[in-house]
Design an enzyme around this catalytic site. Sequence first.
Site, PDB file in Angstrom:
ATOM      1  N   GLY A   8       0.831  -1.220   0.000  1.00  0.00           N
ATOM      2  CA  GLY A   8       0.000   0.000   0.000  1.00  0.00           C
ATOM      3  C   GLY A   8       0.851   1.249   0.000  1.00  0.00           C
ATOM      4  O   GLY A   8       0.506   2.272   0.601  1.00  0.00           O
ATOM      5  N   LEU A  10       1.545   3.539  -2.115  1.00  0.00           N
ATOM      6  CA  LEU A  10       1.206   4.781  -2.821  1.00  0.00           C
ATOM      7  C   LEU A  10       0.101   5.562  -2.111  1.00  0.00           C
ATOM      8  O   LEU A  10      -0.442   6.519  -2.655  1.00  0.00           O
ATOM      9  CB  LEU A  10       0.784   4.461  -4.264  1.00  0.00           C
ATOM     10  CG  LEU A  10       1.873   3.754  -5.087  1.00  0.00           C
ATOM     11  CD1 LEU A  10       1.426   3.584  -6.536  1.00  0.00           C
ATOM     12  CD2 LEU A  10       3.191   4.526  -5.042  1.00  0.00           C
ATOM     13  N   GLY A  11      -0.219   5.197  -0.885  1.00  0.00           N
ATOM     14  CA  GLY A  11      -1.243   5.909  -0.129  1.00  0.00           C
ATOM     15  C   GLY A  11      -0.672   7.079   0.657  1.00  0.00           C
ATOM     16  O   GLY A  11       0.480   7.492   0.456  1.00  0.00           O
ATOM     17  N   GLN A  12      -1.493   7.601   1.577  1.00  0.00           N
ATOM     18  CA  GLN A  12      -1.097   8.810   2.325  1.00  0.00           C
ATOM     19  C   GLN A  12       0.181   8.576   3.133  1.00  0.00           C
ATOM     20  O   GLN A  12       1.100   9.408   3.114  1.00  0.00           O
ATOM     21  CB  GLN A  12      -2.232   9.237   3.266  1.00  0.00           C
ATOM     22  CG  GLN A  12      -1.959  10.578   3.953  1.00  0.00           C
ATOM     23  CD  GLN A  12      -2.943  10.896   5.074  1.00  0.00           C
ATOM     24  OE1 GLN A  12      -3.773  10.066   5.463  1.00  0.00           O
ATOM     25  NE2 GLN A  12      -2.843  12.109   5.595  1.00  0.00           N
ATOM     26  N   ILE A  35      -1.353  -1.893  -5.495  1.00  0.00           N
ATOM     27  CA  ILE A  35      -2.134  -2.364  -6.653  1.00  0.00           C
ATOM     28  C   ILE A  35      -2.347  -1.232  -7.646  1.00  0.00           C
ATOM     29  O   ILE A  35      -2.860  -1.449  -8.728  1.00  0.00           O
ATOM     30  CB  ILE A  35      -3.498  -2.977  -6.263  1.00  0.00           C
ATOM     31  CG1 ILE A  35      -4.252  -2.044  -5.324  1.00  0.00           C
ATOM     32  CG2 ILE A  35      -3.309  -4.361  -5.658  1.00  0.00           C
ATOM     33  CD1 ILE A  35      -5.700  -2.438  -5.093  1.00  0.00           C
ATOM     34  N   ASP A  51      -0.760  -7.343  -4.839  1.00  0.00           N
ATOM     35  CA  ASP A  51      -2.072  -7.336  -4.197  1.00  0.00           C
ATOM     36  C   ASP A  51      -1.914  -8.135  -2.905  1.00  0.00           C
ATOM     37  O   ASP A  51      -1.657  -9.347  -2.943  1.00  0.00           O
ATOM     38  CB  ASP A  51      -3.100  -7.992  -5.131  1.00  0.00           C
ATOM     39  CG  ASP A  51      -4.495  -8.032  -4.516  1.00  0.00           C
ATOM     40  OD1 ASP A  51      -4.623  -7.897  -3.286  1.00  0.00           O
ATOM     41  OD2 ASP A  51      -5.462  -8.216  -5.278  1.00  0.00           O
ATOM     42  N   TYR A 140     -14.063  -1.225   9.572  1.00  0.00           N
ATOM     43  CA  TYR A 140     -12.649  -0.854   9.645  1.00  0.00           C
ATOM     44  C   TYR A 140     -12.100  -1.149  11.048  1.00  0.00           C
ATOM     45  O   TYR A 140     -11.045  -1.767  11.212  1.00  0.00           O
ATOM     46  CB  TYR A 140     -12.529   0.638   9.307  1.00  0.00           C
ATOM     47  CG  TYR A 140     -11.148   1.240   9.407  1.00  0.00           C
ATOM     48  CD1 TYR A 140     -10.130   0.864   8.539  1.00  0.00           C
ATOM     49  CD2 TYR A 140     -10.874   2.230  10.361  1.00  0.00           C
ATOM     50  CE1 TYR A 140      -8.874   1.446   8.620  1.00  0.00           C
ATOM     51  CE2 TYR A 140      -9.630   2.815  10.445  1.00  0.00           C
ATOM     52  CZ  TYR A 140      -8.627   2.422   9.577  1.00  0.00           C
ATOM     53  OH  TYR A 140      -7.390   3.002   9.654  1.00  0.00           O
ATOM     54  N   LYS A 144      -9.280  -3.746  12.423  1.00  0.00           N
ATOM     55  CA  LYS A 144      -8.083  -3.280  13.146  1.00  0.00           C
ATOM     56  C   LYS A 144      -7.900  -4.067  14.452  1.00  0.00           C
ATOM     57  O   LYS A 144      -6.785  -4.483  14.774  1.00  0.00           O
ATOM     58  CB  LYS A 144      -8.163  -1.775  13.414  1.00  0.00           C
ATOM     59  CG  LYS A 144      -7.936  -0.919  12.173  1.00  0.00           C
ATOM     60  CD  LYS A 144      -6.580  -1.174  11.540  1.00  0.00           C
ATOM     61  CE  LYS A 144      -6.338  -0.385  10.276  1.00  0.00           C
ATOM     62  NZ  LYS A 144      -5.139  -0.808   9.527  1.00  0.00           N
TER      63      LYS A 144
HETATM   64  P1  NAD Z   1      -4.462   5.044   1.967  1.00  0.00           P
HETATM   65  O1  NAD Z   1      -5.900   4.712   1.762  1.00  0.00           O
HETATM   66  O2  NAD Z   1      -4.000   6.421   1.684  1.00  0.00           O
HETATM   67  O3  NAD Z   1      -3.544   4.053   1.127  1.00  0.00           O
HETATM   68  C1  NAD Z   1      -3.802   2.678   1.090  1.00  0.00           C
HETATM   69  C2  NAD Z   1      -3.059   2.108  -0.097  1.00  0.00           C
HETATM   70  O4  NAD Z   1      -3.343   0.707  -0.131  1.00  0.00           O
HETATM   71  C3  NAD Z   1      -3.505   2.692  -1.444  1.00  0.00           C
HETATM   72  O5  NAD Z   1      -2.398   3.162  -2.175  1.00  0.00           O
HETATM   73  C4  NAD Z   1      -4.194   1.534  -2.152  1.00  0.00           C
HETATM   74  O6  NAD Z   1      -3.986   1.512  -3.556  1.00  0.00           O
HETATM   75  C5  NAD Z   1      -3.514   0.345  -1.484  1.00  0.00           C
HETATM   76  N1  NAD Z   1      -4.294  -0.891  -1.554  1.00  0.00           N
HETATM   77  C6  NAD Z   1      -5.633  -1.048  -1.465  1.00  0.00           C
HETATM   78  N2  NAD Z   1      -5.971  -2.336  -1.613  1.00  0.00           N
HETATM   79  C7  NAD Z   1      -4.814  -3.022  -1.793  1.00  0.00           C
HETATM   80  C8  NAD Z   1      -4.490  -4.398  -1.994  1.00  0.00           C
HETATM   81  N3  NAD Z   1      -5.445  -5.336  -2.082  1.00  0.00           N
HETATM   82  N4  NAD Z   1      -3.197  -4.740  -2.107  1.00  0.00           N
HETATM   83  C9  NAD Z   1      -2.213  -3.802  -2.052  1.00  0.00           C
HETATM   84  N5  NAD Z   1      -2.458  -2.492  -1.893  1.00  0.00           N
HETATM   85  C10 NAD Z   1      -3.750  -2.106  -1.753  1.00  0.00           C
HETATM   86  O7  NAD Z   1      -4.122   4.630   3.479  1.00  0.00           O
HETATM   87  P2  NAD Z   1      -3.055   5.316   4.453  1.00  0.00           P
HETATM   88  O8  NAD Z   1      -3.705   6.502   5.047  1.00  0.00           O
HETATM   89  O9  NAD Z   1      -1.754   5.435   3.783  1.00  0.00           O
HETATM   90  O10 NAD Z   1      -3.019   4.219   5.608  1.00  0.00           O
HETATM   91  C11 NAD Z   1      -2.083   3.167   5.599  1.00  0.00           C
HETATM   92  C12 NAD Z   1      -2.370   2.288   6.803  1.00  0.00           C
HETATM   93  O11 NAD Z   1      -2.339   3.067   7.990  1.00  0.00           O
HETATM   94  C13 NAD Z   1      -3.760   1.628   6.766  1.00  0.00           C
HETATM   95  O12 NAD Z   1      -3.668   0.338   7.320  1.00  0.00           O
HETATM   96  C14 NAD Z   1      -4.584   2.516   7.665  1.00  0.00           C
HETATM   97  O13 NAD Z   1      -5.637   1.809   8.246  1.00  0.00           O
HETATM   98  C15 NAD Z   1      -3.566   2.924   8.694  1.00  0.00           C
HETATM   99  N6  NAD Z   1      -3.923   4.167   9.364  1.00  0.00           N
HETATM  100  C16 NAD Z   1      -3.987   5.336   8.671  1.00  0.00           C
HETATM  101  C17 NAD Z   1      -4.385   6.502   9.323  1.00  0.00           C
HETATM  102  C18 NAD Z   1      -4.485   7.811   8.594  1.00  0.00           C
HETATM  103  O14 NAD Z   1      -4.977   8.799   9.168  1.00  0.00           O
HETATM  104  N7  NAD Z   1      -4.008   7.913   7.351  1.00  0.00           N
HETATM  105  C19 NAD Z   1      -4.696   6.461  10.691  1.00  0.00           C
HETATM  106  C20 NAD Z   1      -4.652   5.237  11.367  1.00  0.00           C
HETATM  107  C21 NAD Z   1      -4.236   4.096  10.693  1.00  0.00           C
HETATM  108  N1  SER Z   2      -7.658   8.382   9.647  1.00  0.00           N
HETATM  109  C1  SER Z   2      -8.247   7.084   9.733  1.00  0.00           C
HETATM  110  C2  SER Z   2      -9.674   7.123   9.315  1.00  0.00           C
HETATM  111  O1  SER Z   2     -10.285   8.150   9.527  1.00  0.00           O
HETATM  112  C3  SER Z   2      -8.150   6.570  11.150  1.00  0.00           C
HETATM  113  O2  SER Z   2      -7.702   5.287  11.138  1.00  0.00           O
HETATM  114  O3  SER Z   2     -10.171   6.145   8.834  1.00  0.00           O
END
Ligand code: NAD
Ligand code: SER
Length: 316
Positions: A8, A10-12, A35, A51, A140, A144
Amino acid sequence: MKKILVTGALGQIGSELVEALRERYGADSVVASDIKMLPASDVDGPFEFVDCTKLHQVREAVNRHQIDTIFHLAALLSAVGEEKPQVAWDVNMGGIYKVLEVARQSGCAVFFPSSIAAFGPTTPAVATPQDTIQRPTTIYGVTKVSGELLCDYYWQRFGVDTRGVRFPGLISHVAKPGGGTTDYAVEIFYEAIRNRRYRCGLGPDTRLDMMYMPDALRAVVEVMEAEPERLTHRNSFNVTAMNFTPEELAAEIRRHIPEFAMEYEINPELQKIADSWPDSIDDREARSQWGWAPEYDLESMTRDMLERLEDKLSHQ
Ligand code: NAD
Ligand code: SER
């Protein structure tokens, strides 16, 4: 950590974590995966299509690059998860299970990011302790808590070195958030700079913990580098940095942009999720077991976000 796989990526979080890990451990030591695909011009290090719900794809990437540590970020977040609960279960639970199985077979350590969403309406809402009631009411949150338990199980039963943190809402300026309940705390900065106004989907008094991305990246690295004998917990540590309501964030932005106007159009689905989460969490266990300490508060985060986003948006 000699060779790292980030799912994952390319996410935040991944958009910044991959770079931070490459700076720390070497550019070739960190394999990004997702993905989504990167345009060829944006690829500046090893990248694999993985994936996380496909065991063979996780295993092939681990074997090909001789991975010893997996940072498993791939997941659906809270708001998107409520729109597609079945997909959220498949990705979030299927993903962590496949990653843990490959880690068990290949001797990898695993980082798993949990969330304040792992708590629910029956959890003590103020200064939520490390160990307390966890009965979340979102899919969600259910994934978790289950992920935290599964990670602990793989540590206790198979000796897989699993570690994690419960992040609050994360605020950042590189990649936009991926469909969470706390996304307002990022979107508000884009709208304040572009339009001097923001329509918030959460009510003015919705109090939640938050963290600026530089602190979050440090938390990930520090918990993974912590001396194992100091850890009495593993999955997952409460961590926090600041605590505010939409109205308090708007007031802080107004110190820099006095004409900034905040309107409220409450999204009942989002509000229900936010109301089920703690107002504030207690992160003393992370502080004492591995030295966690945030550097950014509301004031310094707001200043830095506005400066960096203004610069970024002026070049677009
Ligand atoms: P995001 O949604 O920005 O990025 C998730 C990434 O996962 C995306 O790039 C997406 O393409 C990829 N993805 C989705 N399905 C997939 C699959 N089947 N296989 C491989 N990749 C896949 O999420 P984020 O904000 O970067 O969060 C990353 C992790 O941190 C997550 O587990 C999230 O629950 C956790 N988290 C985030 C926050 C937040 O505020 N951003 C807070 C608490 C926990
Ligand atoms: N920032 C995340 C959400 O709002 C917390 O895990 O889903």
